[in-house]
Scaffold this motif. Structure first.
Motif, PDB file in Angstrom:
ATOM      1  N   VAL A 102       0.842  -1.210   0.000  1.00 12.17           N
ATOM      2  CA  VAL A 102       0.000   0.000   0.000  1.00 12.17           C
ATOM      3  C   VAL A 102       0.874   1.257   0.000  1.00 12.17           C
ATOM      4  CG1 VAL A 102      -1.680   1.328   1.317  1.00 12.17           C
ATOM      5  CG2 VAL A 102      -1.932  -1.150   1.129  1.00 12.17           C
ATOM      6  N   LEU A 103       1.908   1.243   0.832  1.00  5.15           N
ATOM      7  CA  LEU A 103       2.767   2.429   0.907  1.00  5.15           C
ATOM      8  C   LEU A 103       3.461   2.669  -0.427  1.00  5.15           C
ATOM      9  CD1 LEU A 103       4.379   2.036   4.451  1.00  5.15           C
ATOM     10  CD2 LEU A 103       2.361   3.341   3.773  1.00  5.15           C
ATOM     11  N   LYS A 104       3.899   1.590  -1.052  1.00  5.97           N
ATOM     12  CA  LYS A 104       4.562   1.713  -2.346  1.00  5.97           C
ATOM     13  C   LYS A 104       3.604   2.343  -3.365  1.00  5.97           C
ATOM     14  CE  LYS A 104       6.901  -0.992  -5.905  1.00  5.97           C
ATOM     15  NZ  LYS A 104       7.381  -2.319  -6.304  1.00  5.97           N
ATOM     16  N   ARG A 105       2.379   1.847  -3.372  1.00  2.56           N
ATOM     17  CA  ARG A 105       1.389   2.361  -4.326  1.00  2.56           C
ATOM     18  C   ARG A 105       1.098   3.836  -4.050  1.00  2.56           C
ATOM     19  NH1 ARG A 105      -0.927   4.522  -7.339  1.00  2.56           N
ATOM     20  NH2 ARG A 105      -2.773   4.074  -8.606  1.00  2.56           N
ATOM     21  N   LEU A 106       0.984   4.199  -2.777  1.00  2.24           N
ATOM     22  CA  LEU A 106       0.730   5.601  -2.429  1.00  2.24           C
ATOM     23  C   LEU A 106       1.886   6.484  -2.883  1.00  2.24           C
ATOM     24  CD1 LEU A 106      -0.834   5.297   1.144  1.00  2.24           C
ATOM     25  CD2 LEU A 106      -2.007   5.684  -1.027  1.00  2.24           C
ATOM     26  N   GLY A 107       3.081   5.897  -2.963  1.00  2.00           N
ATOM     27  CA  GLY A 107       4.247   6.652  -3.386  1.00  2.00           C
ATOM     28  C   GLY A 107       4.149   7.173  -4.806  1.00  2.00           C
TER      29      GLY A 107
ATOM     30  N   VAL B  24       3.773  12.556 -10.739  1.00  4.12           N
ATOM     31  CA  VAL B  24       2.772  11.609 -10.211  1.00  4.12           C
ATOM     32  C   VAL B  24       1.313  11.979 -10.505  1.00  4.12           C
ATOM     33  CG1 VAL B  24       4.105  10.353  -8.496  1.00  4.12           C
ATOM     34  CG2 VAL B  24       3.119  12.571  -7.888  1.00  4.12           C
ATOM     35  N   PRO B  25       0.947  13.263 -10.580  1.00  4.31           N
ATOM     36  CA  PRO B  25      -0.460  13.525 -10.916  1.00  4.31           C
ATOM     37  C   PRO B  25      -0.810  13.095 -12.339  1.00  4.31           C
ATOM     38  CG  PRO B  25       0.571  15.483  -9.967  1.00  4.31           C
ATOM     39  CD  PRO B  25       1.667  14.516 -10.286  1.00  4.31           C
ATOM     40  N   ARG B  26       0.206  12.862 -13.187  1.00  2.00           N
ATOM     41  CA  ARG B  26      -0.046  12.615 -14.605  1.00  2.00           C
ATOM     42  C   ARG B  26       0.137  11.147 -14.990  1.00  2.00           C
ATOM     43  NH1 ARG B  26       3.570  16.961 -17.571  1.00  2.00           N
ATOM     44  NH2 ARG B  26       2.360  16.267 -19.367  1.00  2.00           N
ATOM     45  N   ILE B  27       0.527  10.298 -14.032  1.00  2.00           N
ATOM     46  CA  ILE B  27       0.683   8.882 -14.361  1.00  2.00           C
ATOM     47  C   ILE B  27      -0.237   8.028 -13.495  1.00  2.00           C
ATOM     48  CG2 ILE B  27       3.090   9.187 -15.070  1.00  2.00           C
ATOM     49  CD1 ILE B  27       3.909   7.838 -12.409  1.00  2.00           C
ATOM     50  N   GLY B  28      -0.531   6.844 -13.984  1.00  2.00           N
ATOM     51  CA  GLY B  28      -1.301   5.874 -13.219  1.00  2.00           C
ATOM     52  C   GLY B  28      -0.497   4.589 -13.125  1.00  2.00           C
TER      53      GLY B  28
END
Lengths: 247, 382
Positions: A86-91, B115-119
């Protein structure tokens, strides 16, 4: 401004929702402290000397409550979040580490407010009388904040270094040790001399000393307690930020 | 991001409407357009990327690029460097060498702007186990300035019925679809999908495939890694095959398949045919590549197929399938299959070790036996 705050507020909402929905967390943060407070205040299995037992146990159990939430609950949850990725994804979201940490800290404080809202009335019902003994809410609050930083950082330190399962065991083990050595249910005066000296260097005893002084009738907070709390807060926060891994 | 408003609706309406079926037809045109580099800069690019773990080199000089509206499939066995490469693009990993740019930005140094521009869809996990799809999507939506509508996205990934079910109680396919939805919630310009269909049932795969195809229509750039060759073949505009940290082949799925084998026809029939006699009849060498699996080294002319079926009819032998040329899978296995089994599977996070390696290990022709008649039909029409 709202753009900056919206992710934080949403994260606090989610963290609080998850914290309050975890049965084991509620048991640890509310169930056990309430049970301990009622049991030890009414059973007299542990002698508290000249103090009335409830005057000793309310500050002691409030210390336990702070430690449970900031170290054990926060540390274990964060360890599993790391394990689950989860932390990785939030990163890779715009949430960012500052707001994630801010949300976690805010959630800890929110839960502590809930704990106080439950434990204080129970204490009153058991005959606790802090007003009559000149309690200082301001100093107690300052001690609680310092202790939350210290314990929270210890929890995050373990969560960042250890595997989720090992972290779970370590957090629970440390909880038990600090419970016994923290002046929370066993007065420090009852411990053997060497052990009591060691205990006084730990953040648990420093917090309970501060709470006993401010919420009980033990007089002024010893300078030593402030120094120990502040030192642990700085050292643990530094160590946690140096060693924490998001993956 | 002024284009977000117009882009955003497209995947919601475009996907699901048989987008997968249209993939094959659109492939050549799209690839042709991007190859000439008409756009100012590729959405995703890495040049001479190197990733080392201690003394081991996981990525050894990879150069790749993908543009908006393009789906780039990164294929390769476990340990080939797929995840290391994609994690450099996502900003999780700092390259040991080479340059990486996503939307013109450095994924590590410009992390905050990017990060706001990638998924991102991680290979595993990445979602709070206690949160159901609706809460998770609402939470992630709050991170972005112009998110998709969580309800619409729930509908799109067909998770509305389990919207309140905690992640840990969802099936593998539902978890994958939620991870994909979370990757899309912020209307990303570039989407990174690491093994999006690993452990997903066939129906879930179809749903994921449709969604990804819809992203192309919406002008997004998609980079996905996979073990699934059929996935790559049906979905990708371009495929890059990685092996031992290098790009060993790159191109459209068709071009790769054609490059692998030259003119040939393969068919399935009873094992133990007299290949010498058949070869004489057809005027081209015939080899039994695996029991019951044959390859004729000649182009699939009408005369050849007629001669083949006639020869079999004389002997009352049934044909189980017939296809012209090679599939992407055959090409892939020809390139990496021989020593794929010998590659140590120790790349961090790469590959769930779910048995696909064993299939690869059996060699180029082993999988053919159970042949998919639908696919065989498509092939022969080529």
């Amino acid at each position: 401004m709202t753009r900056l705050l919206r992710p934080l507020v949403a994260q606090i909402g989610a963290e609080t929702y998850m914290t309050l929905r975890r049965g084991e967390t509620l048991l640890l943060t509310v169930g056990i402290p309430v049970a301990f407070l009622v049991f030890f205040s009414t059973s007299h299995v542990i002698s508290t000397g000249t103090q009335s037992s409830v005057a000793f146990f309310v500050p002691g159990i409030l210390s336990l409550a702070v430690m449970s939430t900031s170290m054990v609950s926060l540390g274990i949850a964060t360890g599993f979040e790391r394990g689950y990725g989860v932390l990785k994804r939030l990163g890779s979201t715009p949430l960012g580490r500052t707001r994630l940490l801010g949300a976690k800290v805010s959630t800890v404080f929110l839960v502590e407010v809930v704990q106080a809202a439950v434990l204080v009335p129970v204490g009153y019902a058991l005959g606790w009388d802090p007003i009559g003994s000149g309690a200082s809410a301001g100093e107690a609050l300052a001690a609680a904040v310092l202790a939350t930083v210290a314990f929270g950082s210890l929890g995050l330190l373990m969560a960042g270094v250890l595997r989720a399962e090992l972290n779970l065991a370590a957090a629970n083990g440390l909880y038990l040790v600090l419970l016994l050595l923290g002046g929370m249910v066993v007065p420090l005066a009852k411990l053997p001399g060497g052990l009591a000296a060691l205990a006084r260097a730990l953040p648990a005893a420093a917090l309970s000393d501060a709470f006993h002084a401010t919420l009980g009738n033990a007089g002024a907070v010893p300078l030593e307690a402030w120094v120990v709390l502040a030192a642990w807060a700085v050292a643990a926060a530094g160590a946690a930020s140096l060693t924490f891994r998001w993956e | 991001m002024p284009s977000d408003g117009s882009d955003a609706a497209a995947p919601l309406s475009g996907a699901g409407a048989g987008a997968g079926a249209g993939t094959a037809g659109g492939t050549a045109a799209t690839a042709g357009g991007t190859a000439t580099g008409t756009r100012a800069a590729p959405a995703v690019a890495c040049h001479g990327l190197v990733v080392r773990y201690g003394t081991r080199t996981a990525v050894d000089g990879i150069t790749l690029a993908a543009s908006a509206g393009e789906i780039l499939c990164v294929l390769g066995p476990n340990g080939a460097g797929k995840t290391s490469t994609i994690e450099c693009l996502e900003g999780y990993r700092r390259p040991s060498g080479g340059a990486v740019r996503v939307l013109g930005l450095d994924p590590v140094a410009d992390h905050r702007a990017l990060v706001p521009r990638i998924g991102v869809m991680l290979q595993r996990g990445g979602v709070y186990p206690m949160l159901g799809p609706r809460r998770a999507l609402e939470l992630f939506a709050a991170y972005y300035d112009h998110p998709e509508d969580p309800e619409a996205l729930l509908e799109l990934v067909r998770l509305r019925e389990v919207a309140g079910t905690p992640w840990r109680h969802l099936s593998g396919g539902e978890q994958a679809r939620l991870s994909l939805a979370l990757a899309l919630i912020g209307r990303p310009e570039v989407v990174f999908l690491d093994e999006p269909t690993a452990g997903v049932d066939p129906e879930g795969r179809l749903a994921v495939r449709d969604l990804v195809a819809g992203l192309r229509e919406a002008g997004r750039c998609v980079v996905l890694t996979t073990h699934e060759l059929t996935e790559a073949e049906r979905l990708a505009d371009r495929v890059a095959i990685l092996h031992r940290g290098r790009v060993v082949a790159e191109g459209t799925p068709r071009a790769l398949a054609a490059a692998g084998g030259g003119a040939s026809v393969s068919f399935g029939a009873a094992p133990g045919l007299e290949v010498a006699a058949l070869g004489t009849a057809l005027g081209a060498p015939v080899a039994e590549e695996a029991p019951g699996r044959y390859r004729v080294a000649a182009a699939a002319t009408p005369a050849l197929t007629a001669a083949l079926t006639a020869w079999l009819a004389e002997r009352d032998l049934a044909l189980t399938d017939l296809r012209a040329g090679r599939t992407l899978e055959e090409t892939y296995l020809a390139i990496v299959g021989a020593d794929a089994a010998a590659v140590p599977d120790d790349e961090p996070g790469d590959g769930p070790g779910n048995g696909r390696g064993r299939r690869r290990g059996r060699g180029p022709s082993a999988r053919r036996g159970g042949g998919d008649p639908t696919r065989a039909g498509q092939r022969t029409s080529r």
